[in-house]
Design a protein around this motif. Structure first.
Motif, PDB file in Angstrom:
ATOM      1  N   LEU A  18       0.775  -1.247  -0.036  1.00  0.00           N
ATOM      2  CA  LEU A  18      -0.001   0.001   0.028  1.00  0.00           C
ATOM      3  C   LEU A  18       0.771   1.396  -0.025  1.00  0.00           C
ATOM      4  N   VAL A  19       1.901   1.099   0.558  1.00  0.00           N
ATOM      5  CA  VAL A  19       2.968   2.368   0.493  1.00  0.00           C
ATOM      6  C   VAL A  19       3.822   2.490  -0.572  1.00  0.00           C
ATOM      7  N   PHE A  20       4.564   1.181  -0.832  1.00  0.00           N
ATOM      8  CA  PHE A  20       5.437   1.076  -1.937  1.00  0.00           C
ATOM      9  C   PHE A  20       4.836   1.309  -3.498  1.00  0.00           C
ATOM     10  N   ILE A  21       3.674   0.590  -3.906  1.00  0.00           N
ATOM     11  CA  ILE A  21       3.174   0.717  -5.116  1.00  0.00           C
ATOM     12  C   ILE A  21       2.812   2.043  -5.404  1.00  0.00           C
ATOM     13  N   PRO A  22       2.236   2.883  -4.420  1.00  0.00           N
ATOM     14  CA  PRO A  22       2.187   4.222  -5.100  1.00  0.00           C
ATOM     15  C   PRO A  22       3.245   4.898  -5.338  1.00  0.00           C
ATOM     16  N   LEU A  23       4.390   4.639  -4.418  1.00  0.00           N
ATOM     17  CA  LEU A  23       5.487   5.381  -4.430  1.00  0.00           C
ATOM     18  C   LEU A  23       6.183   4.923  -5.601  1.00  0.00           C
ATOM     19  N   TRP A  24       6.189   3.696  -6.024  1.00  0.00           N
ATOM     20  CA  TRP A  24       6.916   3.412  -7.318  1.00  0.00           C
ATOM     21  C   TRP A  24       6.055   3.906  -8.469  1.00  0.00           C
ATOM     22  N   TYR A  25       4.756   3.913  -8.663  1.00  0.00           N
ATOM     23  CA  TYR A  25       3.953   4.359  -9.999  1.00  0.00           C
ATOM     24  C   TYR A  25       4.235   5.776  -9.894  1.00  0.00           C
ATOM     25  N   LEU A  26       4.084   6.592  -8.695  1.00  0.00           N
ATOM     26  CA  LEU A  26       3.916   8.175  -9.003  1.00  0.00           C
ATOM     27  C   LEU A  26       5.463   8.880  -8.858  1.00  0.00           C
ATOM     28  N   LEU A  28       9.088   7.127  -8.036  1.00  0.00           N
ATOM     29  CA  LEU A  28      10.161   6.380  -8.541  1.00  0.00           C
ATOM     30  C   LEU A  28      10.304   6.100 -10.122  1.00  0.00           C
ATOM     31  N   SER A  29       8.975   5.772 -10.520  1.00  0.00           N
ATOM     32  CA  SER A  29       9.069   5.508 -12.095  1.00  0.00           C
ATOM     33  C   SER A  29       7.724   6.260 -12.480  1.00  0.00           C
ATOM     34  N   PRO A  30       7.971   7.727 -12.588  1.00  0.00           N
ATOM     35  CA  PRO A  30       6.779   8.427 -13.117  1.00  0.00           C
ATOM     36  C   PRO A  30       6.673   8.325 -14.688  1.00  0.00           C
ATOM     37  N   SER A  31       7.606   7.815 -15.527  1.00  0.00           N
ATOM     38  CA  SER A  31       7.587   7.761 -16.901  1.00  0.00           C
ATOM     39  C   SER A  31       6.981   6.619 -17.456  1.00  0.00           C
ATOM     40  N   LEU A  32       5.895   6.051 -16.789  1.00  0.00           N
ATOM     41  CA  LEU A  32       5.334   4.922 -17.508  1.00  0.00           C
ATOM     42  C   LEU A  32       4.696   5.284 -18.498  1.00  0.00           C
ATOM     43  N   GLY A  33       4.278   6.416 -18.865  1.00  0.00           N
ATOM     44  CA  GLY A  33       3.399   6.820 -20.191  1.00  0.00           C
ATOM     45  C   GLY A  33       2.121   7.195 -19.803  1.00  0.00           C
ATOM     46  N   TYR A  34       1.649   6.990 -18.670  1.00  0.00           N
ATOM     47  CA  TYR A  34       0.334   7.144 -18.218  1.00  0.00           C
ATOM     48  C   TYR A  34       0.212   8.539 -17.563  1.00  0.00           C
ATOM     49  N   SER A  35      -1.125   9.165 -17.674  1.00  0.00           N
ATOM     50  CA  SER A  35      -1.360  10.456 -16.958  1.00  0.00           C
ATOM     51  C   SER A  35      -1.617  10.078 -15.685  1.00  0.00           C
ATOM     52  N   ILE A  36      -1.347  11.355 -14.494  1.00  0.00           N
ATOM     53  CA  ILE A  36      -1.291  11.152 -13.222  1.00  0.00           C
ATOM     54  C   ILE A  36      -2.692  10.824 -12.790  1.00  0.00           C
ATOM     55  N   GLY A  37      -3.757  11.135 -13.499  1.00  0.00           N
ATOM     56  CA  GLY A  37      -5.230  10.795 -13.182  1.00  0.00           C
ATOM     57  C   GLY A  37      -5.350   9.253 -13.219  1.00  0.00           C
ATOM     58  N   PHE A  38      -4.806   8.715 -14.395  1.00  0.00           N
ATOM     59  CA  PHE A  38      -5.003   7.458 -14.610  1.00  0.00           C
ATOM     60  C   PHE A  38      -4.202   6.557 -13.621  1.00  0.00           C
ATOM     61  N   GLN A  39      -3.083   7.128 -13.236  1.00  0.00           N
ATOM     62  CA  GLN A  39      -2.203   6.163 -12.508  1.00  0.00           C
ATOM     63  C   GLN A  39      -2.834   6.166 -10.945  1.00  0.00           C
ATOM     64  N   ALA A  40      -3.472   7.266 -10.635  1.00  0.00           N
ATOM     65  CA  ALA A  40      -4.352   7.305  -9.471  1.00  0.00           C
ATOM     66  C   ALA A  40      -5.398   6.549  -9.386  1.00  0.00           C
ATOM     67  N   LEU A  41      -6.019   6.251 -10.553  1.00  0.00           N
ATOM     68  CA  LEU A  41      -7.289   5.542 -10.520  1.00  0.00           C
ATOM     69  C   LEU A  41      -6.767   4.035 -10.833  1.00  0.00           C
ATOM     70  N   MET A  42      -5.621   3.664 -11.324  1.00  0.00           N
ATOM     71  CA  MET A  42      -4.989   2.514 -10.933  1.00  0.00           C
ATOM     72  C   MET A  42      -4.680   2.049  -9.568  1.00  0.00           C
ATOM     73  N   LEU A  43      -4.544   2.906  -8.746  1.00  0.00           N
ATOM     74  CA  LEU A  43      -4.259   2.624  -7.534  1.00  0.00           C
ATOM     75  C   LEU A  43      -5.315   2.415  -6.447  1.00  0.00           C
ATOM     76  N   LEU A  44      -6.549   2.702  -6.932  1.00  0.00           N
ATOM     77  CA  LEU A  44      -7.710   2.617  -6.167  1.00  0.00           C
ATOM     78  C   LEU A  44      -8.133   1.280  -5.954  1.00  0.00           C
ATOM     79  N   PRO A  45      -8.025  -0.004  -6.521  1.00  0.00           N
ATOM     80  CA  PRO A  45      -8.316  -1.392  -6.126  1.00  0.00           C
ATOM     81  C   PRO A  45      -7.283  -1.707  -4.903  1.00  0.00           C
ATOM     82  N   LEU A  46      -6.403  -1.118  -4.875  1.00  0.00           N
ATOM     83  CA  LEU A  46      -5.225  -1.402  -3.831  1.00  0.00           C
ATOM     84  C   LEU A  46      -5.739  -0.910  -2.419  1.00  0.00           C
ATOM     85  N   VAL A  47      -6.778  -0.130  -2.102  1.00  0.00           N
ATOM     86  CA  VAL A  47      -7.138   0.383  -0.977  1.00  0.00           C
ATOM     87  C   VAL A  47      -8.468  -0.623  -0.616  1.00  0.00           C
TER      88      VAL A  47
END
Length: 122
Positions: A18-26, A28-47
């Motif tokens: 729950l701590v590391f995956i958002p840190l990684w996505y947002l 440590l590796s923000p260059s995944l090619g997705y918008s910040i909104g999509f990346q935040a939406l991708m993290l929703l199932p984790l919660v």
């Protein structure tokens, strides 16, 4: 291994994810090619499993494995495709595998303790 120990390992690895995956996505590796909104939406199932996992519910531990598998696929894909940054997805993979296995075994043992097993057909 005791049920209590499995519950602690499962909860600890889930909270680490729950701590590391958002840190990684947002961060440590923000260059995944997705918008910040999509990346935040991708993290929703984790919660979603947070309340049930904190309460130690075996059913929540069981179905949270499906969520762990989604992120596990993402981290394994990142290991396969990203040649320059494999450390972060590798760490995520280890955390997700520990969450998946510890939650599965916890759900099995705790469910048996509570008498929640599936009925066998005769």
């Amino acid at each position: 291994m005791t049920t209590s120990a499995l519950g602690k390992i499962a909860l600890g690895s889930y909270l680490s994810c729950l701590v590391f995956i958002p840190l990684w996505y947002l961060v440590l590796s923000p260059s995944l090619g997705y918008s910040i909104g999509f990346q935040a939406l991708m993290l929703l199932p984790l919660v979603l499993p947070l309340p049930g996992l904190l309460k130690g519910k075996p059913y929540t531990h069981a179905w949270s494995g499906f969520i762990a598998c989604l992120y596990l696929l993402s981290s394994l894909t990142a290991i396969w495709t990203s040649e320059e940054q494999r450390l972060w997805p590798f760490i995520a993979t280890l955390l997700l595998l520990s969450w998946l296995f510890a939650s599965s075994f916890y759900a099995r043992q705790r469910g048996r303790e509570l008498g929640l097993s599936l009925k066998k057909r005769k």
